[in-house]
Design a protein around this motif. Structure first.
Motif, PDB file in Angstrom:
ATOM      1  N   THR A 190       0.848  -1.201   0.000  1.00 39.70           N
ATOM      2  CA  THR A 190       0.000   0.000   0.000  1.00 39.70           C
ATOM      3  C   THR A 190       0.875   1.238   0.000  1.00 39.70           C
ATOM      4  OG1 THR A 190      -1.852  -1.061   1.141  1.00 39.70           O
ATOM      5  CG2 THR A 190      -1.703   1.341   1.290  1.00 39.70           C
TER       6      THR A 190
ATOM      7  N   PHE B 158      -5.092   6.175  -0.914  1.00 43.02           N
ATOM      8  CA  PHE B 158      -4.171   5.052  -0.889  1.00 43.02           C
ATOM      9  C   PHE B 158      -4.215   4.302  -2.216  1.00 43.02           C
ATOM     10  CE2 PHE B 158      -3.204   5.461   3.521  1.00 43.02           C
ATOM     11  CZ  PHE B 158      -4.366   5.896   4.130  1.00 43.02           C
TER      12      PHE B 158
ATOM     13  N   ASP C 293      -3.425   0.553  -3.493  1.00 39.56           N
ATOM     14  CA  ASP C 293      -3.163  -0.825  -3.085  1.00 39.56           C
ATOM     15  C   ASP C 293      -2.816  -1.644  -4.317  1.00 39.56           C
ATOM     16  OD1 ASP C 293      -6.023  -0.315  -1.091  1.00 39.56           O
ATOM     17  OD2 ASP C 293      -3.976  -0.454  -0.302  1.00 39.56           O
TER      18      ASP C 293
END
Lengths: 114, 113
Positions: free
Chosen positions: A20, A75, A77
């Motif tokens: 991440t 974020f 991922d």
């Protein structure tokens, strides 16, 4: 004074191990973007959020996902990184999508996949 | 699909001389951006060009936009070493495409003494 902050600046992961990447902004901008930039290539847009609305580019692999829990944070991922995912990942923000708004880029996270 | 081409891809400059980088794009757009990127660093915004005939200047750099020709130029006057970097143009895809940017391939500039 930093306006778009990315952490970490360098990330080493193993093939197939989820990773991440983090982006935060102090500009209170509505839009946050994630770009992938491979060596000596142009940045390529992966997806963006306009507020809470997620917009995926048609050719972004399913392996890449994003979350935006609030205005300030976004974020990236990567569920199962492959060797081909090694790149610089750039986060950018803009006040709006209106086209006249400059995108402000963060310093980037360089991802290495072993 | 919007395509953005920059020429040249690499430019070796001598200090003190003038040079031009070209950015051509394939579909109608009236918004174009120029960015600078130093090795291993992020992108720094140089210019935002928002209409046909727009001209912006900052120091030794001047950018212009001709939307009819679908062409933008970045002119460097009296090049100096600290202008060595990669320069990207980016074209706005338009409102229907969410005003996202498509980048050109970049022009790597090296200014030699």
């Amino acid at each position: 004074d930093a306006m778009v902050i990315q952490n970490p600046r360098y990330q080493v992961t193993q093939f197939g191990k989820p990773v991440t990447l983090s982006c935060s902004q102090t500009l209170n901008h509505n839009v946050m973007y994630w770009y992938q930039q491979k060596s000596s290539q142009a940045p390529k847009l992966l997806f963006h959020y306009y507020d809470k609305d997620f917009n995926n580019e048609a050719d972004t692999p399913d392996n890449f996902q994003s979350r935006r829990p609030n205005t300030s944070f976004c974020f990236l991922d990567i569920r199962s990184p492959g060797l081909g995912d090694a790149a610089m990942y750039l986060c950018a923000t803009s006040r709006d999508l209106a086209g006249i708004e400059t995108q402000y880029f963060g310093p980037g996270t360089r991802l290495l996949v072993l | 699909e919007l395509k953005v081409e920059q020429n040249p891809l690499f430019l070796s400059m001598q200090e003190g001389k003038n040079y031009t980088i070209y950015c051509n794009y394939s579909t109608t757009s009236d918004r174009l951006y120029w960015y600078r990127q130093d090795p291993g660093k992020s992108l720094e915004s140089l210019f935002v060009l928002l209409s046909n005939g727009a001209v912006k200047q900052e120091g030794r750099l001047m950018a212009s936009l001709d939307t009819k020709a679908r062409l933008s130029t970045l002119h460097i006057t009296a090049a100096v070493h600290d202008l060595s970097a990669t320069y990207f143009c980016a074209v706005d895809r338009g409102k229907a495409a969410g005003n996202k940017l498509t980048f050109g391939g970049g022009t790597r500039v090296l200014v030699k003494p």
